[in-house]
Design a protein around this motif. Structure first.
Motif, PDB file in Angstrom:
ATOM      1  N   PHE A 252       0.845  -1.190   0.000  1.00  0.00           N
ATOM      2  CA  PHE A 252       0.000   0.000   0.000  1.00  0.00           C
ATOM      3  C   PHE A 252       0.881   1.241   0.000  1.00  0.00           C
ATOM      4  O   PHE A 252       1.627   1.492   0.954  1.00  0.00           O
ATOM      5  CB  PHE A 252      -0.907  -0.004   1.225  1.00  0.00           C
ATOM      6  CG  PHE A 252      -1.800   1.209   1.347  1.00  0.00           C
ATOM      7  CD1 PHE A 252      -2.461   1.727   0.246  1.00  0.00           C
ATOM      8  CD2 PHE A 252      -1.990   1.826   2.575  1.00  0.00           C
ATOM      9  CE1 PHE A 252      -3.287   2.834   0.354  1.00  0.00           C
ATOM     10  CE2 PHE A 252      -2.811   2.934   2.703  1.00  0.00           C
ATOM     11  CZ  PHE A 252      -3.458   3.441   1.587  1.00  0.00           C
ATOM     12  N   LEU A 253       0.823   2.018  -1.082  1.00  0.00           N
ATOM     13  CA  LEU A 253       1.577   3.270  -1.209  1.00  0.00           C
ATOM     14  C   LEU A 253       0.674   4.415  -0.780  1.00  0.00           C
ATOM     15  O   LEU A 253      -0.089   4.966  -1.576  1.00  0.00           O
ATOM     16  CB  LEU A 253       2.053   3.465  -2.650  1.00  0.00           C
ATOM     17  CG  LEU A 253       2.951   2.359  -3.218  1.00  0.00           C
ATOM     18  CD1 LEU A 253       3.232   2.625  -4.695  1.00  0.00           C
ATOM     19  CD2 LEU A 253       4.257   2.272  -2.443  1.00  0.00           C
ATOM     20  N   ASP A 254       0.733   4.758   0.492  1.00  0.00           N
ATOM     21  CA  ASP A 254      -0.108   5.822   1.032  1.00  0.00           C
ATOM     22  C   ASP A 254       0.477   7.182   0.653  1.00  0.00           C
ATOM     23  O   ASP A 254       1.698   7.358   0.626  1.00  0.00           O
ATOM     24  CB  ASP A 254      -0.182   5.676   2.552  1.00  0.00           C
ATOM     25  CG  ASP A 254      -1.330   6.462   3.165  1.00  0.00           C
ATOM     26  OD1 ASP A 254      -2.196   6.948   2.408  1.00  0.00           O
ATOM     27  OD2 ASP A 254      -1.367   6.590   4.402  1.00  0.00           O
ATOM     28  N   GLU A 255      -0.401   8.156   0.371  1.00  0.00           N
ATOM     29  CA  GLU A 255       0.022   9.515  -0.006  1.00  0.00           C
ATOM     30  C   GLU A 255       0.960   9.477  -1.213  1.00  0.00           C
ATOM     31  O   GLU A 255       2.070  10.021  -1.191  1.00  0.00           O
ATOM     32  CB  GLU A 255       0.690  10.226   1.177  1.00  0.00           C
ATOM     33  CG  GLU A 255      -0.184  10.386   2.393  1.00  0.00           C
ATOM     34  CD  GLU A 255      -1.383  11.306   2.159  1.00  0.00           C
ATOM     35  OE1 GLU A 255      -1.350  12.085   1.184  1.00  0.00           O
ATOM     36  OE2 GLU A 255      -2.352  11.242   2.937  1.00  0.00           O
ATOM     37  N   LEU A 256       0.521   8.853  -2.275  1.00  0.00           N
ATOM     38  CA  LEU A 256       1.335   8.707  -3.483  1.00  0.00           C
ATOM     39  C   LEU A 256       1.800  10.043  -4.043  1.00  0.00           C
ATOM     40  O   LEU A 256       2.901  10.162  -4.590  1.00  0.00           O
ATOM     41  CB  LEU A 256       0.530   7.950  -4.549  1.00  0.00           C
ATOM     42  CG  LEU A 256       1.195   7.761  -5.917  1.00  0.00           C
ATOM     43  CD1 LEU A 256       2.399   6.833  -5.796  1.00  0.00           C
ATOM     44  CD2 LEU A 256       0.200   7.243  -6.944  1.00  0.00           C
ATOM     45  N   LEU A 257       0.971  11.089  -3.914  1.00  0.00           N
ATOM     46  CA  LEU A 257       1.303  12.390  -4.509  1.00  0.00           C
ATOM     47  C   LEU A 257       2.512  13.039  -3.855  1.00  0.00           C
ATOM     48  O   LEU A 257       3.048  14.020  -4.389  1.00  0.00           O
ATOM     49  CB  LEU A 257       0.090  13.327  -4.426  1.00  0.00           C
ATOM     50  CG  LEU A 257      -1.174  12.853  -5.160  1.00  0.00           C
ATOM     51  CD1 LEU A 257      -2.278  13.885  -5.046  1.00  0.00           C
ATOM     52  CD2 LEU A 257      -0.872  12.553  -6.623  1.00  0.00           C
ATOM     53  N   ALA A 258       2.944  12.518  -2.707  1.00  0.00           N
ATOM     54  CA  ALA A 258       4.139  13.063  -2.053  1.00  0.00           C
ATOM     55  C   ALA A 258       5.419  12.504  -2.663  1.00  0.00           C
ATOM     56  O   ALA A 258       6.513  12.983  -2.357  1.00  0.00           O
ATOM     57  CB  ALA A 258       4.108  12.751  -0.554  1.00  0.00           C
ATOM     58  N   MET A 259       5.294  11.506  -3.535  1.00  0.00           N
ATOM     59  CA  MET A 259       6.470  10.909  -4.155  1.00  0.00           C
ATOM     60  C   MET A 259       6.993  11.818  -5.261  1.00  0.00           C
ATOM     61  O   MET A 259       6.228  12.262  -6.114  1.00  0.00           O
ATOM     62  CB  MET A 259       6.115   9.528  -4.740  1.00  0.00           C
ATOM     63  CG  MET A 259       7.294   8.778  -5.351  1.00  0.00           C
ATOM     64  SD  MET A 259       6.826   7.179  -6.074  1.00  0.00           S
ATOM     65  CE  MET A 259       6.389   6.274  -4.596  1.00  0.00           C
ATOM     66  N   PRO A 260       8.300  12.123  -5.299  1.00  0.00           N
ATOM     67  CA  PRO A 260       8.843  12.999  -6.347  1.00  0.00           C
ATOM     68  C   PRO A 260       8.686  12.376  -7.729  1.00  0.00           C
ATOM     69  O   PRO A 260       8.657  11.147  -7.880  1.00  0.00           O
ATOM     70  CB  PRO A 260      10.320  13.152  -5.956  1.00  0.00           C
ATOM     71  CG  PRO A 260      10.607  12.010  -5.039  1.00  0.00           C
ATOM     72  CD  PRO A 260       9.332  11.692  -4.339  1.00  0.00           C
ATOM     73  N   LEU A 261       8.600  13.221  -8.747  1.00  0.00           N
ATOM     74  CA  LEU A 261       8.317  12.758 -10.107  1.00  0.00           C
ATOM     75  C   LEU A 261       9.401  11.821 -10.647  1.00  0.00           C
ATOM     76  O   LEU A 261       9.091  10.874 -11.379  1.00  0.00           O
ATOM     77  CB  LEU A 261       8.147  13.958 -11.043  1.00  0.00           C
ATOM     78  CG  LEU A 261       6.900  14.813 -10.816  1.00  0.00           C
ATOM     79  CD1 LEU A 261       6.890  16.008 -11.758  1.00  0.00           C
ATOM     80  CD2 LEU A 261       5.627  13.996 -11.004  1.00  0.00           C
ATOM     81  N   ASP A 262      10.670  12.076 -10.326  1.00  0.00           N
ATOM     82  CA  ASP A 262      11.714  11.193 -10.839  1.00  0.00           C
ATOM     83  C   ASP A 262      11.583   9.788 -10.275  1.00  0.00           C
ATOM     84  O   ASP A 262      11.842   8.789 -10.956  1.00  0.00           O
ATOM     85  CB  ASP A 262      13.101  11.778 -10.558  1.00  0.00           C
ATOM     86  CG  ASP A 262      13.355  11.982  -9.074  1.00  0.00           C
ATOM     87  OD1 ASP A 262      12.379  12.089  -8.305  1.00  0.00           O
ATOM     88  OD2 ASP A 262      14.531  12.047  -8.678  1.00  0.00           O
TER      89      ASP A 262
END
Length: 499
Positions: A252-262
């Protein structure tokens, strides 16, 4: 209250007299301060636990005497010679006594009159950080089901047809290996849905793995997800990442939008190829992982804001599950309230059975920005105040109840033209030019607006609470509460009407 005679009566903080070292000694991170020669001058308690060395055995010795490092490999000595900072560097070292530490280290030069005269070094224990990210983020308030989860679909409360439709979608998606993206505001239960999906799948016997992408420094996230190979960077070890740990299970990848684009680009490759490559390794390892991700806003908006890659969205959003906010689940309010009352009766030893109509009316007019989590917080707080009483009333929510009064009287529209309030001509309207020494507080302005709307409705209806409440757009119980709150006397409005 007068200041003590020996204090700074001006109220200004005298930084020179602050004992900073005692503060550094209380930090959870290790702290080392060394002079220009590399001699250790300060060594806090956290660092002594990481190194398994006593401060008195370290202070006064050089860094190269304590650790199996030289002037080239020591971060402290590197900063002294290069006059530059080192931030969040993965660093493996060994003490002279043989203790190996895997850390995340930052080091900064200390200056005196423009010249470097020392270094301060902050050290995080990588092993503790890694272990903490491998655990679920839900507080362990109930028994673990043996696979790292606590919740199933049976724990999702709500008979509302729209909510049950969402639950039905999640049940169907659980049997598929395709990725699932859960969209929902904070507090809507994204983690509960993710656990329920895992426990309804064929992977239920395997360990459920979760990581909050917003809680990990970006520099560490790649290694934690994909693993590291020995020699990838200073101190790197052969260590599996969460994808390898979750092989055959759910991640489960919670808060996916916090992951940097690269890093999203590297994640996309893993999803497409179904194999991972550890940081610093050329070898690929196949992985079979069911990916569930969560986002707190519409992913298409996140794409426009350049927070989410379009191609990753297409891969992870194969099945989209959108959780309704609590304000759209008013039919479930009683079920949720009953559930939380039963839960906290058991944990607090209380005997609450009912919730007053006044409180329920407030609940149904509130927008609940924190959703179900906020409702649970409010119920728990009130039950602590209720003690042995059977009914939760208005009085048990003070002062937290004020946050529930968010009715927008500025936009209030009534189906009739109300006569002017007789007191309006006597009311002073605040000048648009506000006095900087007495700001017109927003909360006070909203309260004044509320009082004015209620008075106008009561004047227009001759003090008839039922009719006034209808015109104002909320229940008579709520209006009774607000009449008491603002100190109005209903008889004043009746007499004026008769005259």
């Amino acid at each position: 209250m007068p200041f003590p005679e020996d204090s700074n009566s001006s109220g200004l903080l005298d930084i020179k007299n602050i004992d900073f070292l005692s503060v550094l000694n209380q930090l959870d991170d290790g702290v080392i301060i060394a002079d220009i020669t590399g001699t250790i001058l300060f060594y806090n308690i956290a660092q002594s636990k990481i190194d398994n060395l006593a401060p008195e055995d370290v202070i006064g010795l050089k860094v190269t005497d304590i650790y199996e490092l030289n002037n080239r490999t020591s971060m402290i000595m590197h900063v002294i010679y290069q006059h530059g900072s080192i931030k969040n560097r993965a660093f493996l070292y060994r003490t002279r006594s043989g203790k190996v530490a895997n850390t995340i280290t930052s080091a900064y030069p200390l200056f005196n009159q423009g010249a470097i005269n020392g270094v301060i070094c902050f050290v995080k224990d990588y092993e503790l950080l890694y272990q903490s990210t491998s655990l679920t983020t839900i507080t362990k308030t109930r028994a673990d089901l043996g696979n790292g989860t606590q919740y199933t679909f049976a724990d999702l409360i709500g008979s509302d047809p729209n909510f049950q439709r969402v639950v039905g979608m999640a049940r169907k998606a659980a049997s598929s290996p395709s990725p699932i993206m859960i969209q929902g505001e904070t507090g809507t239960g994204k983690e509960l849905f993710a656990q329920a999906i895992h426990n309804h799948s064929k992977r239920r016997e395997q360990k459920y793995i979760v990581i909050n992408c917003g809680a990990i420094p970006h520099g560490l996230l790649e290694g934690i997800l994909f693993g590291t190979a020995r020699g990838a960077f200073t101190g790197a070890l052969d260590k599996p990442g969460l994808f390898e740990t979750a092989h055959g299970s759910t991640l489960f990848l919670d808060e996916l939008l916090a992951m940097p684009l690269d890093l999203q680009a590297k994640l996309l490759r893993v999803v497409q190829e179904k194999c991972i490559r550890r940081v610093g390794s050329a070898m690929e390892t196949p992985v079979d992982v069911k990916i569930i991700s969560s986002v707190s806003q519409d992913p298409r908006i996140a794409i426009r804001e350049n927070r989410l890659r379009t191609d990753l969205f297409y891969r992870l959003g194969v099945v989209m599950i959108k959780l309704p906010p609590l304000r759209d689940r008013q039919d479930n309010m009683n079920e949720l309230i009953s559930h939380f009352i039963e839960k906290y009766n058991n944990s607090l030893g209380t005997n609450v059975t009912y919730i007053s109509e006044e409180v329920l009316d407030l609940f149904t007019t509130y927008q609940w920005p924190g959703n179900v989590r906020e409702l649970e917080h409010m119920i728990e707080g009130a039950m602590n105040m209720a003690g042995k009483e059977e009914t939760i009333g208005i009085e048990h929510f003070t002062p937290g109840l004020d946050c529930l009064e968010q009715l927008d009287f500025a936009c209030l529209e009534t189906p009739f033209s109300m006569p002017k309030n007789p007191d309006d001509q006597k009311t002073e309207i605040p000048s648009k030019r506000l006095d900087p020494e007495g700001p017109y507080n927003f909360i006070q302005a909203r309260s004044d607006q509320e009082k004015s709307a209620i008075k106008t409705a009561l004047y227009a209806t001759g003090g008839n609470v039922t009719t006034a409440a209808k015109y104002l757009g909320f229940s008579r119980q709520l209006l009774h509460y607000k009449i008491k709150k603002h100190g109005f006397c209903r008889g004043d409005f009746i007499q004026r009407s008769i005259k």
